[in-house]
Design a protein around this motif. Sequence first.
Motif, PDB file in Angstrom:
ATOM      1  N   MET A   1       0.849  -1.185   0.000  1.00  0.00           N
ATOM      2  CA  MET A   1       0.000   0.000   0.000  1.00  0.00           C
ATOM      3  C   MET A   1       0.888   1.239   0.000  1.00  0.00           C
ATOM      4  O   MET A   1       1.834   1.355   0.764  1.00  0.00           O
ATOM      5  N   SER A   2       0.590   2.176  -0.867  1.00  0.00           N
ATOM      6  CA  SER A   2       1.412   3.373  -0.979  1.00  0.00           C
ATOM      7  C   SER A   2       0.918   4.455  -0.027  1.00  0.00           C
ATOM      8  O   SER A   2      -0.196   4.422   0.460  1.00  0.00           O
ATOM      9  N   ALA A   3       1.800   5.426   0.201  1.00  0.00           N
ATOM     10  CA  ALA A   3       1.430   6.567   1.037  1.00  0.00           C
ATOM     11  C   ALA A   3       0.335   7.352   0.326  1.00  0.00           C
ATOM     12  O   ALA A   3       0.287   7.398  -0.899  1.00  0.00           O
ATOM     13  N   PRO A   4      -0.540   7.979   1.082  1.00  0.00           N
ATOM     14  CA  PRO A   4      -1.626   8.719   0.421  1.00  0.00           C
ATOM     15  C   PRO A   4      -1.137  10.015  -0.212  1.00  0.00           C
ATOM     16  O   PRO A   4      -0.101  10.561   0.152  1.00  0.00           O
ATOM     17  N   VAL A   5      -1.908  10.485  -1.155  1.00  0.00           N
ATOM     18  CA  VAL A   5      -1.712  11.801  -1.737  1.00  0.00           C
ATOM     19  C   VAL A   5      -2.723  12.708  -1.036  1.00  0.00           C
ATOM     20  O   VAL A   5      -3.833  12.277  -0.713  1.00  0.00           O
ATOM     21  N   THR A   6      -2.316  13.937  -0.766  1.00  0.00           N
ATOM     22  CA  THR A   6      -3.175  14.855  -0.023  1.00  0.00           C
ATOM     23  C   THR A   6      -3.694  15.963  -0.932  1.00  0.00           C
ATOM     24  O   THR A   6      -2.928  16.587  -1.665  1.00  0.00           O
ATOM     25  N   PHE A   7      -5.001  16.170  -0.849  1.00  0.00           N
ATOM     26  CA  PHE A   7      -5.637  17.291  -1.519  1.00  0.00           C
ATOM     27  C   PHE A   7      -6.136  18.244  -0.443  1.00  0.00           C
ATOM     28  O   PHE A   7      -6.726  17.814   0.543  1.00  0.00           O
ATOM     29  N   LEU A   8      -5.882  19.525  -0.623  1.00  0.00           N
ATOM     30  CA  LEU A   8      -6.441  20.560   0.245  1.00  0.00           C
ATOM     31  C   LEU A   8      -7.689  21.094  -0.448  1.00  0.00           C
ATOM     32  O   LEU A   8      -7.642  21.484  -1.612  1.00  0.00           O
ATOM     33  N   VAL A   9      -8.796  21.098   0.265  1.00  0.00           N
ATOM     34  CA  VAL A   9     -10.065  21.545  -0.289  1.00  0.00           C
ATOM     35  C   VAL A   9     -10.455  22.826   0.435  1.00  0.00           C
ATOM     36  O   VAL A   9     -10.544  22.851   1.666  1.00  0.00           O
ATOM     37  N   ALA A  10     -10.649  23.884  -0.326  1.00  0.00           N
ATOM     38  CA  ALA A  10     -10.984  25.176   0.266  1.00  0.00           C
ATOM     39  C   ALA A  10     -12.305  25.097   1.012  1.00  0.00           C
ATOM     40  O   ALA A  10     -13.280  24.535   0.526  1.00  0.00           O
ATOM     41  N   SER A  11     -12.325  25.673   2.196  1.00  0.00           N
ATOM     42  CA  SER A  11     -13.559  25.786   2.966  1.00  0.00           C
ATOM     43  C   SER A  11     -14.568  26.581   2.154  1.00  0.00           C
ATOM     44  O   SER A  11     -14.195  27.519   1.427  1.00  0.00           O
ATOM     45  N   PRO A  12     -15.852  26.265   2.262  1.00  0.00           N
ATOM     46  CA  PRO A  12     -16.851  27.056   1.532  1.00  0.00           C
ATOM     47  C   PRO A  12     -16.894  28.512   2.002  1.00  0.00           C
ATOM     48  O   PRO A  12     -17.475  29.362   1.339  1.00  0.00           O
ATOM     49  N   GLU A 131      -7.538  27.218  11.446  1.00  0.00           N
ATOM     50  CA  GLU A 131      -8.600  28.226  11.343  1.00  0.00           C
ATOM     51  C   GLU A 131      -9.786  27.734  10.509  1.00  0.00           C
ATOM     52  O   GLU A 131     -10.783  28.433  10.400  1.00  0.00           O
ATOM     53  N   GLY A 132      -9.655  26.567   9.890  1.00  0.00           N
ATOM     54  CA  GLY A 132     -10.747  26.019   9.102  1.00  0.00           C
ATOM     55  C   GLY A 132     -10.755  26.450   7.647  1.00  0.00           C
ATOM     56  O   GLY A 132     -11.752  26.283   6.959  1.00  0.00           O
ATOM     57  N   THR A 133      -9.641  26.988   7.163  1.00  0.00           N
ATOM     58  CA  THR A 133      -9.561  27.436   5.777  1.00  0.00           C
ATOM     59  C   THR A 133      -9.518  26.253   4.811  1.00  0.00           C
ATOM     60  O   THR A 133     -10.050  26.336   3.707  1.00  0.00           O
ATOM     61  N   TRP A 134      -8.892  25.166   5.226  1.00  0.00           N
ATOM     62  CA  TRP A 134      -8.691  24.001   4.360  1.00  0.00           C
ATOM     63  C   TRP A 134      -9.211  22.735   5.012  1.00  0.00           C
ATOM     64  O   TRP A 134      -9.052  22.530   6.209  1.00  0.00           O
ATOM     65  N   VAL A 135      -9.792  21.868   4.189  1.00  0.00           N
ATOM     66  CA  VAL A 135     -10.169  20.518   4.589  1.00  0.00           C
ATOM     67  C   VAL A 135      -9.171  19.600   3.899  1.00  0.00           C
ATOM     68  O   VAL A 135      -8.920  19.723   2.700  1.00  0.00           O
ATOM     69  N   TRP A 136      -8.577  18.686   4.653  1.00  0.00           N
ATOM     70  CA  TRP A 136      -7.559  17.784   4.121  1.00  0.00           C
ATOM     71  C   TRP A 136      -8.228  16.489   3.676  1.00  0.00           C
ATOM     72  O   TRP A 136      -8.947  15.861   4.452  1.00  0.00           O
TER      73      TRP A 136
END
Length: 175
Positions: A1-12, A131-136
């Motif tokens: 199993m490989s390490a995950p890739v991370t996406f940052l999703v902008a808070s609404p 601060e809640g700007t990004w959801v990982w």
Amino acid sequence: MSAPVTFLVASPHLRGSLFEGAVILLLEHDTKGAMGLIVNAPMTQSVQELMPELTGHPEVAWLGGPVDPTLGWCLYAQPVDMEGELRLVPGLTVSSSLDVLRAVERSGQPFMLVLGYAGWGAGQLTEEAREGTWVWVEQTTPELLWDVPAAERWQSALDRLGVDASRIVPGGAQA
């Protein structure tokens, strides 16, 4: 199993900036800072318009972020076994090498040409996350990038976490 890739999703709640509705592929995050590529911001120019030597590529190029828009990145699925490649997970490789981009183009596989990047200073991304700007969103496969249309990536990323955007509270978690 490989390490995950991370996406940052902008808070609404992140409104009025380049990052509103952004999905960012995180490439680096350590004590010195962080950097990543916005992967859902198509440009008006095609790959061929930006690089005329790559004939037959009418697909759009992508705006990776506001930092150094003259720096190009190539995202693609299969490594071409050249120096300068970074395999993030199986099915997702990245390089900023022009020679690698040309080899990827010659290989016939689809690719994304991304210009510029998003960058954060030491501790800045961690603070913005607090601060809640990004959801990982961590994924072990790159389907979010390859199988989801750009206009749907933000919602799809949140769906993968089971997060209802209307329930995200500005200001992040407080103890």
